[in-house]
Structure formats: structure tokens, C-alpha cells
Design an enzyme around this catalytic site. Structure first.
Site, short mmCIF file in Angstrom:
data_model
loop_
_atom_site.label_atom_id
_atom_site.label_comp_id
_atom_site.label_asym_id
_atom_site.label_seq_id
_atom_site.Cartn_x
_atom_site.Cartn_y
_atom_site.Cartn_z
N ASN A 142 -121.97 -28.13 45.65
CA ASN A 142 -122.35 -27.25 46.76
C ASN A 142 -123.84 -27.43 47.01
O ASN A 142 -124.67 -26.89 46.28
CB ASN A 142 -122.02 -25.79 46.41
CG ASN A 142 -122.43 -24.84 47.52
OD1 ASN A 142 -122.85 -25.27 48.60
ND2 ASN A 142 -122.32 -23.55 47.27
N TRP A 143 -124.15 -28.22 48.02
CA TRP A 143 -125.56 -28.51 48.31
C TRP A 143 -126.27 -27.32 48.96
O TRP A 143 -127.49 -27.35 49.13
CB TRP A 143 -125.67 -29.71 49.26
CG TRP A 143 -125.23 -31.02 48.70
CD1 TRP A 143 -124.75 -31.28 47.44
CD2 TRP A 143 -125.23 -32.28 49.38
NE1 TRP A 143 -124.45 -32.60 47.30
CE2 TRP A 143 -124.73 -33.25 48.48
CE3 TRP A 143 -125.60 -32.68 50.66
CZ2 TRP A 143 -124.60 -34.59 48.84
CZ3 TRP A 143 -125.47 -34.02 51.02
CH2 TRP A 143 -124.98 -34.96 50.11
N LYS A 144 -125.48 -26.33 49.38
CA LYS A 144 -126.05 -25.16 50.08
C LYS A 144 -126.87 -25.65 51.29
O LYS A 144 -126.45 -26.61 51.92
CB LYS A 144 -126.85 -24.30 49.10
CG LYS A 144 -126.01 -23.95 47.87
CD LYS A 144 -126.61 -22.91 46.99
CE LYS A 144 -125.67 -22.65 45.83
NZ LYS A 144 -126.10 -21.60 44.93
N GLY B 195 -124.21 -25.95 41.99
CA GLY B 195 -125.20 -25.76 43.05
C GLY B 195 -126.40 -26.64 42.83
O GLY B 195 -126.37 -27.86 43.06
N GLY B 196 -127.48 -26.05 42.32
CA GLY B 196 -128.76 -26.74 42.15
C GLY B 196 -128.66 -28.13 41.53
O GLY B 196 -129.25 -29.09 42.04
N SER C 7 -125.21 -21.74 37.51
CA SER C 7 -126.17 -22.40 36.63
C SER C 7 -125.55 -23.47 35.74
O SER C 7 -125.92 -23.62 34.57
CB SER C 7 -126.92 -21.35 35.79
OG SER C 7 -127.64 -20.48 36.62
N GLY D 234 -127.75 -19.60 40.53
CA GLY D 234 -129.13 -19.97 40.85
C GLY D 234 -130.18 -19.31 39.97
O GLY D 234 -131.36 -19.28 40.30
N GLU E 14 -123.25 -16.08 48.37
CA GLU E 14 -124.39 -16.12 49.30
C GLU E 14 -123.95 -15.80 50.72
O GLU E 14 -124.73 -15.30 51.53
CB GLU E 14 -125.10 -17.48 49.18
CG GLU E 14 -125.88 -17.56 47.87
CD GLU E 14 -126.12 -18.96 47.34
OE1 GLU E 14 -125.83 -19.94 48.06
OE2 GLU E 14 -126.59 -19.06 46.19
N GLU F 294 -117.48 -17.32 40.03
CA GLU F 294 -118.94 -17.46 40.05
C GLU F 294 -119.57 -16.08 39.91
O GLU F 294 -119.74 -15.38 40.92
CB GLU F 294 -119.41 -18.06 41.39
CG GLU F 294 -119.02 -19.50 41.61
CD GLU F 294 -120.02 -20.22 42.51
OE1 GLU F 294 -120.42 -21.32 42.15
OE2 GLU F 294 -120.40 -19.68 43.57
N HIS G 69 -118.20 -17.48 49.32
CA HIS G 69 -119.31 -17.69 48.39
C HIS G 69 -120.20 -16.44 48.38
O HIS G 69 -120.39 -15.80 49.42
CB HIS G 69 -120.12 -18.92 48.83
CG HIS G 69 -121.10 -19.34 47.77
ND1 HIS G 69 -122.30 -18.70 47.59
CD2 HIS G 69 -121.02 -20.30 46.81
CE1 HIS G 69 -122.93 -19.26 46.56
NE2 HIS G 69 -122.16 -20.23 46.08
P1 13P Z 1 -126.20 -22.90 40.88
O1 13P Z 1 -125.45 -24.01 40.18
O2 13P Z 1 -127.47 -23.36 41.51
O3 13P Z 1 -126.36 -21.71 39.98
O4 13P Z 1 -125.28 -22.43 42.09
C1 13P Z 1 -123.96 -22.15 41.84
C2 13P Z 1 -123.27 -22.01 43.13
O5 13P Z 1 -123.53 -21.09 43.88
C3 13P Z 1 -122.27 -23.01 43.49
O6 13P Z 1 -121.51 -22.58 44.57
#
Ligand code: 13P
Length: 249
Positions: free
Chosen positions: A8-10, A230-231, A209, A169, A95, A163, A93
Site C-alpha cells: 500500500n503505497w498510500k 505501508g511504509g 509497521s 505507521g 486512513e 490492521e 483502510h
Molecule cells: P505501515 O506499514 O506504514 O505501518 O502502514 C500499514 C498500512 O496502513 C498498510 O495498509
């Protein structure tokens, strides 16, 4: 069943050029992994270009609107996503929920994604780390509200991503032991809704994370069917290592 790793590149990267570079690298990593299905979910604006570059990885989107077409300025529908080659869509998600996606909105998006024959990755997770309750009521509600009334024949396209919001994050992941407990509780909930045969085929992922150091533990000790990253998915070296470690389990 192959393990599923979703990047997930966001709202990243900041440029088209960088998106091309990341795609090429990550597709190469995907092609070396026989036991893992890799899905890249770039921002909408890069979807078509990413799709033209990938050979092994699958294409995913980060959200979808519930209407098929019409007067919804700024929105993108599941039918449009499907038409350019998207196979997976993340819905609910945390977010997006923080930006206003209620359980009712998530339910409509989830249903529209499944109705187009796409895989819907439903994100669920509690906001706070409240350990006094084994199965947080909010997670039960998120699951129940999205899955209620979904026809059984669409369940083969459902993926659940656990999640915990506090782990997203923050660099503070849940422990593999607790991930094991939560994924077991989620599977039990699915079992209660749909019975053993169908529910045992629904993949349950962990996200929050995840990095190259902890990824394999979540899959081997947390017993999840894959990861939502994510990150670390924006760092092609880390992401390649996550894929390799999970592939080698
Ligand atoms: P991180 O891996 O940056 O914590 O993000 C997780 C995420 O939201 C994947 O959808």
C-alpha cells in the site's frame, strides 16, 4: 494457498518517475517469489502506467466509490478500476475511515467492489490497544457490517486485513502472538457467519509497521495468510526482503 503481500503505497511517491522506478524493482522481486502473490496498490493517478509495467505483480487500488458512474466529482468507481486491469481493491483502510468512511460507506464500497468481480481487501482494526477485551467490539462491528448480506458466491473474492490503527505507521507493530490471537478470533467470527468450509478459504492478513525484520514472524508465528505493507513497501530493498523472507517460509 500462496501468501499474499500487498504494497500500500498510500499517497506516495511524489512523482511519476519514482513510481516507475519502484514498480520495475518490485515487479522484479515479485517474479522471483513462487509462493507469494504480490499486489501493488499505487495512487489512482499511477494505476494505468503501473499496470503497463508489471509482468508478475498484480494491480490493486486503495479505494473505490460505490456508484458505477455519474455525478460524483472526484470519485472513481470499481467498474472503472476493473476496466483498466485492477484486480484488488482495499476498502475501509483506517486512513480512509479517519477521513469519514463510516461502516455504512465501507459496506457500500465493499459490495460494489465484489459485485464487479474484484477482490475486496477489507481492513479492520481497533483504534486503541485495549487488552482487557480479547476481541474488540469495533472489529466485530467492522466485520459484521461489511459482510452482512454478502452473497456466498462472492466470498471467494474477500480478503480481510487486520490492521490495528495504533500500529499503522508508528513503527510499533503488534506482536506475532497477539496477531495470532486476533487472526484466530477473526476466523472464528467468519466461521460463525459463513460456516467452516467457506470461512477457512478467506485469507486473513496483518498490517501495521511490517518491515523486513518482522515480516516472516507474522506469517510463521502469527499464522496470517499474508501482509499489508505501508511504509516499507516504498523502499524497494526492504520490500524485496519481505517478499523473499515470506517466500522462503
Ligand atoms: P505501515 O506499514 O506504514 O505501518 O502502514 C500499514 C498500512 O496502513 C498498510 O495498509
Amino acid at each position: 494457498m500462496k501468501k499474499l503481500i500487498i504494497a500500500n503505497w498510500k499517497m506516495n511517491p511524489g512523482s511519476f518517475r519514482e513510481a516507475v522506478r519502484i514498480t520495475k524493482e518490485e515487479d522484479k522481486s515479485a517474479s522471483t517469489a513462487r509462493n507469494v502473490e504480490v499486489v501493488l496498490t499505487p495512487p489512482f493517478v499511477f494505476l494505468d502506467s503501473v499496470n503497463r509495467l508489471i509482468e508478475k505483480a498484480k494491480l490493486g487500488a486503495q479505494d473505490a466509490f460505490w456508484e458505477r458512474a455519474g455525478k460524483s466529482t472526484g470519485e472513481i468507481s470499481a467498474v472503472q478500476l476493473k476496466s483498466i486491469g485492477v484486480k484488488y481493491v482495499i476498502v475501509g483502510h483506517s486512513e480512509r475511515r479517519a477521513l469519514g468512511d463510516t461502516n455504512e460507506i465501507v459496506r457500500k464500497k465493499f459490495k460494489s467492489v465484489l459485485s464487479e468481480g474484484l477482490c475486496a481487501v477489507l481492513c479492520v482494526g481497533e483504534k486503541d490497544r485495549a487488552k482487557e477485551v480479547a476481541f474488540p467490539p469495533s472489529v466485530r462491528e467492522e466485520l459484521g457490517s461489511a459482510l452482512k448480506g454478502i452473497s456466498r458466491k462472492l466470498l471467494g473474492k474477500v480478503v480481510i486485513a487486520y490492521e490495528p490503527v495504533w500500529a499503522v505507521g508508528t513503527g510499533k507493530p503488534e506482536s506475532p502472538q497477539n496477531v495470532f490471537e486476533m487472526s484466530t478470533l477473526i476466523r472464528r467470527e467468519l466461521f460463525g457467519m459463513f460456516g467452516k468450509k467457506i470461512s477457512s478459504q478467506i485469507p486473513v492478513l496483518y498490517g501495521g509497521s511490517v518491515d523486513e525484520k518482522n515480516a516472516a514472524d507474522f506469517v510463521s508465528h502469527g499464522r496470517v495468510d499474508g501482509l499489508l505493507v505501508g511504509g516499507a513497501s516504498l523502499n524497494t530493498v526492504k520490500f524485496a526482503s519481505i517478499i523473499k523472507k515470506v517466500n522462503d517460509i
